[in-house]
Write a protein that holds these residues in place. Sequence first.
Motif, short mmCIF file in Angstrom:
data_model
loop_
_atom_site.label_atom_id
_atom_site.label_comp_id
_atom_site.label_asym_id
_atom_site.label_seq_id
_atom_site.Cartn_x
_atom_site.Cartn_y
_atom_site.Cartn_z
N LYS A 195 0.84 -1.21 0.00
CA LYS A 195 0.00 0.00 0.00
C LYS A 195 0.87 1.25 0.00
O LYS A 195 0.55 2.23 -0.67
N SER A 196 1.96 1.23 0.74
CA SER A 196 2.85 2.40 0.77
C SER A 196 3.39 2.71 -0.61
O SER A 196 3.66 3.86 -0.94
N ALA A 197 3.55 1.65 -1.42
CA ALA A 197 4.06 1.83 -2.78
C ALA A 197 2.92 2.13 -3.77
O ALA A 197 3.12 2.06 -4.98
N GLN A 198 1.74 2.43 -3.23
CA GLN A 198 0.59 2.88 -4.04
C GLN A 198 -0.03 1.79 -4.90
O GLN A 198 -0.69 2.10 -5.90
N HIS A 199 0.19 0.54 -4.55
CA HIS A 199 -0.48 -0.52 -5.31
C HIS A 199 -1.91 -0.69 -4.82
O HIS A 199 -2.21 -0.44 -3.65
N LEU A 200 -2.78 -1.11 -5.73
CA LEU A 200 -4.15 -1.47 -5.35
C LEU A 200 -4.13 -2.93 -4.92
O LEU A 200 -3.42 -3.75 -5.52
N ILE A 201 -4.89 -3.24 -3.87
CA ILE A 201 -4.90 -4.63 -3.38
C ILE A 201 -6.34 -5.12 -3.24
O ILE A 201 -7.17 -4.47 -2.60
N ALA A 202 -6.60 -6.27 -3.84
CA ALA A 202 -7.90 -6.91 -3.64
C ALA A 202 -7.66 -8.36 -3.24
O ALA A 202 -6.71 -9.00 -3.69
N ILE A 203 -8.52 -8.84 -2.36
CA ILE A 203 -8.49 -10.26 -1.99
C ILE A 203 -9.47 -10.99 -2.90
O ILE A 203 -10.57 -10.48 -3.18
N VAL A 204 -9.05 -12.15 -3.39
CA VAL A 204 -9.95 -13.00 -4.18
C VAL A 204 -9.97 -14.37 -3.50
O VAL A 204 -9.01 -15.13 -3.58
N GLU A 241 -7.00 -5.15 11.91
CA GLU A 241 -5.56 -5.35 12.11
C GLU A 241 -4.76 -4.53 11.08
O GLU A 241 -3.74 -3.93 11.43
N LEU A 242 -5.24 -4.50 9.85
CA LEU A 242 -4.54 -3.71 8.82
C LEU A 242 -4.59 -2.22 9.16
O LEU A 242 -3.61 -1.50 8.97
N ALA A 243 -5.73 -1.78 9.70
CA ALA A 243 -5.87 -0.36 10.04
C ALA A 243 -4.85 0.05 11.10
O ALA A 243 -4.36 1.17 11.10
N LYS A 244 -4.52 -0.90 11.98
CA LYS A 244 -3.49 -0.61 13.01
C LYS A 244 -2.15 -0.33 12.36
O LYS A 244 -1.28 0.29 12.96
N HIS A 245 -1.97 -0.83 11.15
CA HIS A 245 -0.72 -0.59 10.41
C HIS A 245 -0.94 0.47 9.32
O HIS A 245 -0.21 0.53 8.34
N GLN A 246 -1.95 1.29 9.53
CA GLN A 246 -2.28 2.39 8.60
C GLN A 246 -2.41 1.90 7.16
O GLN A 246 -1.95 2.55 6.23
N CYS A 247 -3.03 0.73 6.97
CA CYS A 247 -3.27 0.31 5.60
C CYS A 247 -4.62 -0.39 5.50
O CYS A 247 -5.28 -0.65 6.50
N SER A 248 -5.00 -0.68 4.28
CA SER A 248 -6.31 -1.29 4.05
C SER A 248 -6.27 -2.08 2.74
O SER A 248 -5.34 -1.97 1.96
N ILE A 249 -7.32 -2.88 2.56
CA ILE A 249 -7.52 -3.63 1.33
C ILE A 249 -8.55 -2.85 0.52
O ILE A 249 -9.50 -2.32 1.08
N ASP A 250 -8.36 -2.77 -0.79
CA ASP A 250 -9.28 -1.97 -1.60
C ASP A 250 -10.60 -2.67 -1.88
O ASP A 250 -11.63 -2.03 -2.04
#
Length: 183
Positions: free
Chosen positions: A39-48, A74-83
């Motif tokens: 996420k820091s590298a600006q990639h989009l992430i989706a779970i399938v 848990e991801l929010a605690k690391h300041q990130c999220s899944i798109d």
Amino acid sequence: MLVLLDRDGVINEDRPDFVKSPEEFVFLKGAVEAIARLKSAQHLIAIVTNQSCIGRGIITEERLASIHQKLCTELAKHQCSIDHIYVAPDAPWNATEMRKPGAGMIKAALSKFRHSPENTVLVGDAKRDLQAAAAAGCHRILVQTGKGMKTQKDGLEPDLLPVSVAKDLAEATDFILQGRFAA
Ligand SMILES: [Mg+2]
């Protein structure tokens, strides 16, 4: 890039009897940090993710939502999220194109995020992940966590190649950040 992650065996521990509750959802070591780096590298992430436990009547959609709430918290605690999280609830005996090895979830993600297959990579631990990615024409990384070692040992058909093999999601993330894919 658009990074598509299988869930069980890639992000969290795979269970032969399905992840049926938030308590049974256990992150693999380094997975959260890897997602944060993507996420820091600006990639989009989706779970399938295939979740036949729904189609089999083992858990409800509401229970699955509570499991994914744990993941997102848990991801929010690391300041990130899944798109986005794509779920194929189909039972194997009643599978649609959405259930991997079908490419339905991947095609939906390519369309939603307007990415080409060439600019998309899927990270998975099972052969059906690689089959779905190959059918959609995107890059493929096999991780050795979850079912990954067995998948590798069983051998991959030529039409699934090239496949990059990574120790885990952290190493797969290294490949993605460096643009290193098997060709
Ligand atoms: Mg898996």
